[in-house]
Design a protein around this motif. Structure first.
Motif, PDB file in Angstrom:
ATOM      1  N   HIS A   1       0.785  -1.242   0.000  1.00  0.00           N
ATOM      2  CA  HIS A   1       0.000   0.000   0.000  1.00  0.00           C
ATOM      3  C   HIS A   1       0.814   1.287   0.000  1.00  0.00           C
ATOM      4  CE1 HIS A   1      -3.754  -2.186   0.627  1.00  0.00           C
ATOM      5  NE2 HIS A   1      -3.090  -2.945   1.468  1.00  0.00           N
ATOM      6  N   SER A   2       2.085   1.219  -0.323  1.00  0.00           N
ATOM      7  CA  SER A   2       2.862   2.460  -0.346  1.00  0.00           C
ATOM      8  C   SER A   2       3.773   2.503  -1.562  1.00  0.00           C
ATOM      9  CB  SER A   2       3.694   2.610   0.933  1.00  0.00           C
ATOM     10  OG  SER A   2       4.856   1.819   0.876  1.00  0.00           O
ATOM     11  N   ASP A   3       4.304   3.671  -1.801  1.00  0.00           N
ATOM     12  CA  ASP A   3       5.246   3.866  -2.904  1.00  0.00           C
ATOM     13  C   ASP A   3       6.697   3.741  -2.444  1.00  0.00           C
ATOM     14  OD1 ASP A   3       3.162   4.347  -4.665  1.00  0.00           O
ATOM     15  OD2 ASP A   3       3.169   6.501  -4.273  1.00  0.00           O
ATOM     16  N   THR A   4       6.893   3.439  -1.177  1.00  0.00           N
ATOM     17  CA  THR A   4       8.249   3.275  -0.657  1.00  0.00           C
ATOM     18  C   THR A   4       8.893   2.074  -1.346  1.00  0.00           C
ATOM     19  OG1 THR A   4       7.502   4.136   1.478  1.00  0.00           O
ATOM     20  CG2 THR A   4       9.608   2.956   1.452  1.00  0.00           C
TER      21      THR A   4
END
Length: 128
Positions: free
Chosen positions: A92-95
């Motif tokens: 759920h993240s762009d990291t």
């Protein structure tokens, strides 16, 4: 403060919420650290803690196939929380996955048993 410190506080908040006799809400648990650590990224902490708690069954289903002869219930509570946190972030993240996995490994080195960081690394490397 950095995301690293915020992840550590998210981990500690999730650990606290896992205690059997706690009736704390997520917001109450997070508010305990606001007074002591006002410079943390509380939006990130809230997003991560709430996301893990709200998506726990899906996260567990994502993790289970990668445990190889282990069950989720058999894992240390610390390892289970670290895996859930990192899996949520991976999904759920762009990291970058490398950053998420490295941070999870560092949490395991600090809060889990010796050598468990290798297990965490292996499981998460297969999920990404």
């Amino acid at each position: 403060m950095s995301r690293k410190e915020s992840r550590m506080q998210a981990f500690q908040t999730l650990f606290q919420l896992e205690m059997k006799d706690t009736e704390l809400t997520i917001n109450e648990a997070i508010n305990f650290i606001k007074d002591d650590e006002p410079e943390l990224d509380f939006d990130f902490i809230h997003w991560l803690v709430t996301g893990v708690k709200d998506h726990e069954p899906v996260l567990d289903d994502t993790i289970k196939p990668h445990l190889k002869d282990w069950s989720l219930q058999r894992l240390l509570k610390t390892d289970r929380i670290i895996l859930r946190m990192a899996t949520f972030e991976l999904l759920h993240s762009d990291t970058p996955p490398k950053v998420i996995i490295n941070e999870a490994v560092e949490l395991a080195k600090q809060f889990s048993d010796d050598e468990h960081y290798k297990f965490i690394n292996g499981v998460l490397s297969n999920i990404k």
